[in-house]
Design an enzyme around this catalytic site. Sequence first.
Site, PDB file in Angstrom:
ATOM      1  N   LYS A 210       9.794 -18.951  18.550  1.00  0.00           N
ATOM      2  CA  LYS A 210       8.728 -19.922  18.237  1.00  0.00           C
ATOM      3  C   LYS A 210       8.308 -20.544  19.569  1.00  0.00           C
ATOM      4  CE  LYS A 210       7.615 -23.786  17.433  1.00  0.00           C
ATOM      5  NZ  LYS A 210       6.555 -24.385  18.270  1.00  0.00           N
ATOM      6  N   GLY A 263      13.995 -27.966  25.075  1.00  0.00           N
ATOM      7  CA  GLY A 263      12.937 -28.954  24.849  1.00  0.00           C
ATOM      8  C   GLY A 263      13.472 -30.350  25.070  1.00  0.00           C
ATOM      9  N   SER A 264      12.882 -31.294  24.377  1.00  0.00           N
ATOM     10  CA  SER A 264      13.240 -32.697  24.603  1.00  0.00           C
ATOM     11  C   SER A 264      14.558 -33.054  23.908  1.00  0.00           C
ATOM     12  CB  SER A 264      12.132 -33.593  24.061  1.00  0.00           C
ATOM     13  OG  SER A 264      11.979 -33.364  22.674  1.00  0.00           O
ATOM     14  N   THR A 265      15.203 -34.094  24.404  1.00  0.00           N
ATOM     15  CA  THR A 265      16.460 -34.554  23.817  1.00  0.00           C
ATOM     16  C   THR A 265      16.230 -35.021  22.374  1.00  0.00           C
ATOM     17  OG1 THR A 265      17.333 -35.100  25.979  1.00  0.00           O
ATOM     18  CG2 THR A 265      18.340 -36.242  24.108  1.00  0.00           C
ATOM     19  N   VAL A 267      14.013 -33.959  20.137  1.00  0.00           N
ATOM     20  CA  VAL A 267      13.882 -32.827  19.214  1.00  0.00           C
ATOM     21  C   VAL A 267      15.204 -32.053  19.150  1.00  0.00           C
ATOM     22  CG1 VAL A 267      12.633 -30.699  18.692  1.00  0.00           C
ATOM     23  CG2 VAL A 267      11.381 -32.703  19.459  1.00  0.00           C
ATOM     24  N   GLY A 268      15.919 -31.983  20.256  1.00  0.00           N
ATOM     25  CA  GLY A 268      17.231 -31.325  20.252  1.00  0.00           C
ATOM     26  C   GLY A 268      18.159 -31.940  19.206  1.00  0.00           C
ATOM     27  N   GLU A 286      19.177 -26.962  25.506  1.00  0.00           N
ATOM     28  CA  GLU A 286      18.893 -27.263  26.917  1.00  0.00           C
ATOM     29  C   GLU A 286      17.809 -28.325  26.906  1.00  0.00           C
ATOM     30  OE1 GLU A 286      17.277 -27.676  30.156  1.00  0.00           O
ATOM     31  OE2 GLU A 286      16.563 -25.597  30.163  1.00  0.00           O
ATOM     32  N   CYS A 320      12.581 -29.442  33.488  1.00  0.00           N
ATOM     33  CA  CYS A 320      13.615 -30.386  33.056  1.00  0.00           C
ATOM     34  C   CYS A 320      14.579 -30.755  34.184  1.00  0.00           C
ATOM     35  CB  CYS A 320      14.366 -29.793  31.873  1.00  0.00           C
ATOM     36  SG  CYS A 320      14.739 -28.069  32.108  1.00  0.00           S
ATOM     37  N   GLU A 417      12.941 -39.801  31.355  1.00  0.00           N
ATOM     38  CA  GLU A 417      12.339 -38.558  31.837  1.00  0.00           C
ATOM     39  C   GLU A 417      10.822 -38.667  31.679  1.00  0.00           C
ATOM     40  OE1 GLU A 417      12.926 -34.902  29.567  1.00  0.00           O
ATOM     41  OE2 GLU A 417      13.123 -33.839  31.466  1.00  0.00           O
TER      42      GLU A 417
HETATM   43  P1  ADP Z   1       8.507 -31.203  25.079  1.00  0.00           P
HETATM   44  O1  ADP Z   1       8.907 -32.626  25.220  1.00  0.00           O
HETATM   45  O2  ADP Z   1       8.887 -30.325  26.188  1.00  0.00           O
HETATM   46  O3  ADP Z   1       7.112 -31.008  24.535  1.00  0.00           O
HETATM   47  P2  ADP Z   1       9.544 -30.662  22.499  1.00  0.00           P
HETATM   48  O4  ADP Z   1      10.978 -30.915  22.285  1.00  0.00           O
HETATM   49  O5  ADP Z   1       8.554 -31.552  21.853  1.00  0.00           O
HETATM   50  O6  ADP Z   1       9.421 -30.601  24.044  1.00  0.00           O
HETATM   51  O7  ADP Z   1       9.160 -29.166  22.133  1.00  0.00           O
HETATM   52  C1  ADP Z   1       9.922 -28.047  22.493  1.00  0.00           C
HETATM   53  C2  ADP Z   1       9.836 -27.025  21.379  1.00  0.00           C
HETATM   54  O8  ADP Z   1      10.376 -27.625  20.198  1.00  0.00           O
HETATM   55  C3  ADP Z   1       8.416 -26.591  21.023  1.00  0.00           C
HETATM   56  O9  ADP Z   1       8.419 -25.222  20.691  1.00  0.00           O
HETATM   57  C4  ADP Z   1       8.110 -27.438  19.802  1.00  0.00           C
HETATM   58  O10 ADP Z   1       7.149 -26.858  18.954  1.00  0.00           O
HETATM   59  C5  ADP Z   1       9.456 -27.479  19.127  1.00  0.00           C
HETATM   60  N1  ADP Z   1       9.641 -28.604  18.177  1.00  0.00           N
HETATM   61  C6  ADP Z   1       9.016 -29.805  18.170  1.00  0.00           C
HETATM   62  N2  ADP Z   1       9.435 -30.554  17.126  1.00  0.00           N
HETATM   63  C7  ADP Z   1      10.349 -29.810  16.455  1.00  0.00           C
HETATM   64  C8  ADP Z   1      11.169 -30.030  15.302  1.00  0.00           C
HETATM   65  N3  ADP Z   1      11.118 -31.159  14.613  1.00  0.00           N
HETATM   66  N4  ADP Z   1      12.028 -29.052  14.933  1.00  0.00           N
HETATM   67  C9  ADP Z   1      12.110 -27.893  15.635  1.00  0.00           C
HETATM   68  N5  ADP Z   1      11.357 -27.633  16.712  1.00  0.00           N
HETATM   69  C10 ADP Z   1      10.488 -28.567  17.130  1.00  0.00           C
END
Ligand code: ADP
Length: 519
Positions: A210, A263-265, A267-268, A286, A320, A417
């Site tokens: 994705k 991605g972000s902490t 969403v992680g 990560e 990151c 960040e």
């Molecule tokens: P950034 O801060 O780098 O934009 P995100 O954490 O928002 O990072 O996004 C990184 C990835 O996680 C993207 O592919 C995004 O679509 C996906 N993402 C965002 N929200 C969710 C969620 N609730 N569950 C799973 N994946 C998500």
Amino acid sequence: MSGESNGKLTEAATVKKMELIPEIKFTKLFINGQFVDSVSGKTFETIDPRTGDVITKVAQGIKEDIDLAVQAARDAFDDGPWPRLSGANVQLYNVYADDQQRRRILMKLADLIDANAEELAALDAIDGGKLFHDGKNIDIPGAAETFRYYAGVADKIHGETLKMSREFQAYTLREPIGVVGHIIPWNFPTQMFAMKVGPALAAGCTMIVKPAEQTPLSALYCAHLTKLAGIPDGAVNVVTGYGPVAGAAISSHMDIDKVSFTGSTEVGRLVMQAAAMSNLKQVSLELGGKSPVIIFDDAELDKAVDLALLGSLYNKAKICVAGSRVFVQEGIYVEFVKKLEEKVRLWVVGDPFDVDSQQGPQVEKKQFEKILSYIEHGKREGATLLAGGKRFGQKGFYIQPTIFTDVKDDMIIAKEEIFGPVMSVLKFKTTGEVIRRANATKYGLAAGVITNNLDTANTVSRSIRAGVIWINCYFAFDRDSPYGGYKMSGFGRDMGIDGLDKYLHAKSVATPIYNSPWL
Ligand code: ADP
């Protein structure tokens, strides 16, 4: 944009660059080896951050599309050839021709990526604002090399002979973990695809990728290349769509065995929660960082300034591991700041297709506005604005390289960040003090140490709680060098053999030795 003090864009250059903009060939979901519309028929717009204009519309995957992709990946794992080709220990026979082996197919994929480097780099430039020339010469060849690295280990995956007690002989098998969901961000679209898909394919897994909604185009192009390379249908599926819908459907899916997230902490945390509440799938994360770059009095000044600029501005700091907290020892602080001010004036912001550009636009309006609001925080908190501090130009999502000096540890710009071209410079006196202050963060992704003193370099490297330490360099990435976080920067490693291990199970197999006198 012409007329900006540190921009070099001209009208003539813009006309020439248009020729590099690729035709968009792939905008549908890639499921079971076919490009298909989304179940709902809906699409979403992907935006050119240079202008804010729509590039094209891309299929919008939702839960039902993820279900179809998971089914394809499950069938490909349970009954398809991919996990059974030479290199996996799940079957003791290999009924497929030599040229179908995983190593060879991954090598072919790498060659195809190299052959299409210009097109992939151009897609990442228009979709993500990444520098085209860096993409063509560094990022895309780097992605191809990542596939070659993992191709090289695909036929060397093996277990160990175990000691056990004398009555048994035992060994381990390394088996692919199964169906993997990769959720990836927008900062290095093609490289991230290679970094996740390469080791998972080498391990014998099948998968759903994705990509970030901001940068879906190169992942779809890579999907097409996987097909050309001979990767069997269903082994790699790419579902584009929004994170909270398509991404969330991956983390909460009952039939995915592992989710590998970058991605972000924030969403992680959601991904881990969804994995726990669904089928307890394995998770690797990560996440974010607020990495320190520590510059000691004995450092060579020009080199230290260059590394600090690189660490905090490279890839417009959409990385990151950006070294956004620059700690400078008091003996060289004044001189360092003076030189930094001189050098940042030479930093070129401009169109990512312009060969002189060192910094393109931020990926999207939301991020652009977030970064500008952090800059306003810095001004309000009383840090000294040495350079930048505003948007660059009138069009698109460009931001001036911004440097704050006299930053204090408790300021928001030193703690959070920013994910944008904003450097915080902080002064320190002693080694012990800077170690304590550098570690006083919830993150632990990377750190830079700039010194000519070996003892200092060793002491600091061992004391900083972060997954990667760069001594007298920064961004020294390599396929063979694992990276990942401590603390809230996540867990699990990408790249290197560690990056392969996370897609493998160890299975212990034991058998009695019948002529043993004890049985
Ligand atoms: P950034 O801060 O780098 O934009 P995100 O954490 O928002 O990072 O996004 C990184 C990835 O996680 C993207 O592919 C995004 O679509 C996906 N993402 C965002 N929200 C969710 C969620 N609730 N569950 C799973 N994946 C998500």
